[in-house]
Design an enzyme around this catalytic site. Structure first.
Site, short mmCIF file in Angstrom:
data_model
loop_
_atom_site.label_atom_id
_atom_site.label_comp_id
_atom_site.label_asym_id
_atom_site.label_seq_id
_atom_site.Cartn_x
_atom_site.Cartn_y
_atom_site.Cartn_z
N TYR A 20 43.91 141.11 41.93
CA TYR A 20 43.44 140.24 43.02
C TYR A 20 44.61 139.82 43.91
CZ TYR A 20 41.75 135.85 45.18
OH TYR A 20 41.42 134.84 46.06
N SER A 62 45.43 134.42 50.27
CA SER A 62 45.44 133.43 49.18
C SER A 62 46.87 133.01 48.86
CB SER A 62 44.82 134.06 47.93
OG SER A 62 45.12 133.29 46.79
N1 LIG Z 1 38.22 129.28 46.19
C1 LIG Z 1 39.53 129.44 46.08
O1 LIG Z 1 40.20 128.74 45.32
C2 LIG Z 1 40.20 130.50 46.90
C3 LIG Z 1 41.59 130.51 46.95
C4 LIG Z 1 42.23 131.47 47.71
C5 LIG Z 1 41.47 132.41 48.39
N2 LIG Z 1 40.11 132.39 48.31
C6 LIG Z 1 39.37 133.42 49.03
O2 LIG Z 1 38.36 132.83 49.82
C7 LIG Z 1 37.37 133.82 50.10
C8 LIG Z 1 36.00 133.18 49.98
O3 LIG Z 1 35.76 132.86 48.63
P1 LIG Z 1 35.17 131.47 48.15
O4 LIG Z 1 36.17 130.87 47.25
O5 LIG Z 1 34.68 130.72 49.31
O6 LIG Z 1 33.98 131.90 47.17
P2 LIG Z 1 32.48 132.40 47.43
O7 LIG Z 1 31.97 132.87 46.12
O8 LIG Z 1 31.71 131.36 48.14
O9 LIG Z 1 32.66 133.63 48.42
C9 LIG Z 1 32.84 134.96 48.00
C10 LIG Z 1 31.89 135.76 48.87
O10 LIG Z 1 32.17 137.16 48.74
C11 LIG Z 1 30.94 137.82 48.82
N3 LIG Z 1 31.06 139.11 48.16
C12 LIG Z 1 31.67 139.39 46.98
N4 LIG Z 1 31.54 140.71 46.71
C13 LIG Z 1 30.86 141.25 47.75
C14 LIG Z 1 30.41 142.57 48.05
N5 LIG Z 1 30.68 143.61 47.24
N6 LIG Z 1 29.70 142.76 49.19
C15 LIG Z 1 29.43 141.72 50.02
N7 LIG Z 1 29.85 140.47 49.82
C16 LIG Z 1 30.56 140.25 48.68
C17 LIG Z 1 29.92 136.95 48.13
O11 LIG Z 1 28.61 137.22 48.61
C18 LIG Z 1 30.41 135.56 48.49
O12 LIG Z 1 29.75 135.11 49.63
C19 LIG Z 1 37.65 134.98 49.14
O13 LIG Z 1 38.28 136.03 49.86
C20 LIG Z 1 38.61 134.38 48.15
O14 LIG Z 1 39.46 135.36 47.58
C21 LIG Z 1 39.46 131.46 47.58
#
Ligand SMILES: NC(=O)c1ccc[n+]([C@@H]2O[C@H](COP(=O)([O-])OP(=O)(O)OC[C@H]3O[C@@H](n4cnc5c(N)ncnc54)[C@H](O)[C@@H]3O)[C@@H](O)[C@H]2O)c1
Length: 284
Positions: A189, A176
């Protein structure tokens, strides 16, 4: 507020649900042209039911890969992603469970190999975040959940996957922008995201001998269920405005980097991070 977030909608439970989001995230750009870059590969994507993971699953399928999706509990989102993958003519298996459990991570890898025949691409992408005003507000339970989900699980999936990966195969981790520019309200985080970056670099140099490449993607603000399930309405109203482009990104704008890093196009790249953040210049 950027135009795409005229009606940003807050959700009260994490993980968030993509099918309830308004506006809906975009997982593929209209007119995306696939080129068979991942023909007959098999990918396992954690957090693959929604957000960035769904977009990666759809892009991979369009590029010719079969896909295994790991998710915690969002059955509706997972079923939709499965359908989107199957609509391209590729296979998709759903593996529901908690990545905090090492045994589950190991079993998920083995199930993928058993049902889809092999494993070529591991995408470590699941994640949680719980904003807190002060360090004292981060409970022991929160600290453990964040670290177990965001970084321990990445170790566990990689450890289980490596014995099935062959020369030319890859691991891609989701870190991130917070690992690079800090985050005053996501201290735990952002610490796990820093760990993911370093894990990526160290594992990459360790696995060079096996000809397995390890890279990462560092998204900035991207419109996904994680965001609507964790930020308050005020933050959602302004989400992405801090970037040079003054808007949030869409999962469809992030996923092509995962295609690049999984394909032979990136054959001379390992231990690196691609920054997809609307123009924020970060070191590292
Ligand atoms: N959206 C943003 O702005 C952003 C920015 C930087 C990084 N990210 C990273 O991107 C990645 C994907 O997130 P996203 O934003 O697409 O959101 P999202 O909510 O679509 O994805 C998060 C996923 O993590 C899974 N998850 C959470 N806890 C879990 C557990 N205990 N067991 C199994 N699965 C679990 C959920 O099922 C979900 O599919 C994450 O690692 C997040 O930190 C997102």
């Amino acid at each position: 507020m950027s135009t795409q977030h005229k009606v940003p909608q807050k959700q009260d439970h994490q993980p968030g649900v993509e099918s309830n989001m308004h506006p809906a995230p975009q997982y593929i750009k209209d007119g995306y042209k696939a080129a068979g870059k991942l023909q007959d590969k098999v990918a396992l994507i954690t957090g693959g039911d929604s957000g960035i993971g769904r977009a990666v699953a759809v892009h991979y399928a369009m590029e010719g890969a079969d896909v295994a999706i790991v998710y915690l509990e969002e059955d509706g989102d997972a079923e939709k992603t499965k359908k989107l993958v199957e609509n391209t003519g590729r296979k998709c298996i759903l593996i529901k469970g908690d990545v905090k459990d090492r045994g589950f991570c190991t079993n998920a890898v083995e199930k993928t190999v058993k049902l889809l025949g092999k494993l070529n691409i591991l995408v470590n992408n699941s994640g949680v975040q719980v904003p807190q005003e002060d360090l004292q507000d981060i409970t022991e339970e929160q600290l453990e959940t964040t670290f177990k989900t965001n970084i321990f699980a990445y170790f566990h999936f990689a450890t289980a996957a490596v014995k099935y990966l062959h020369p030319g195969d890859v691991i891609i981790n989701t870190t991130s922008v917070t690992a690079y520019r800090s985050s005053p309200h996501l201290i735990d985080y952002s610490s796990t995201k820093g760990a993911i970056t370093t894990f990526t670099r160290s594992l990459a140099t360790n696995l060079v001998k096996n000809k397995i490449r390890v890279n990462a993607v560092a998204p900035g603000p991207v419109w996904t269920p994680l965001v609507v399930a964790t930020f308050d309405q005020e933050k959602l109203n302004e989400f992405g405005n801090e970037t040079a482009m003054k808007r949030a990104g869409q999962p469809s704008e992030v996923a092509p980097a995962y295609v690049f890093l999984a394909s032979d196009d990136s054959s001379y790249i390992t231990g690196q991070v691609i920054h997809i953040n609307g123009g924020e210049v970060v070191n590292g």
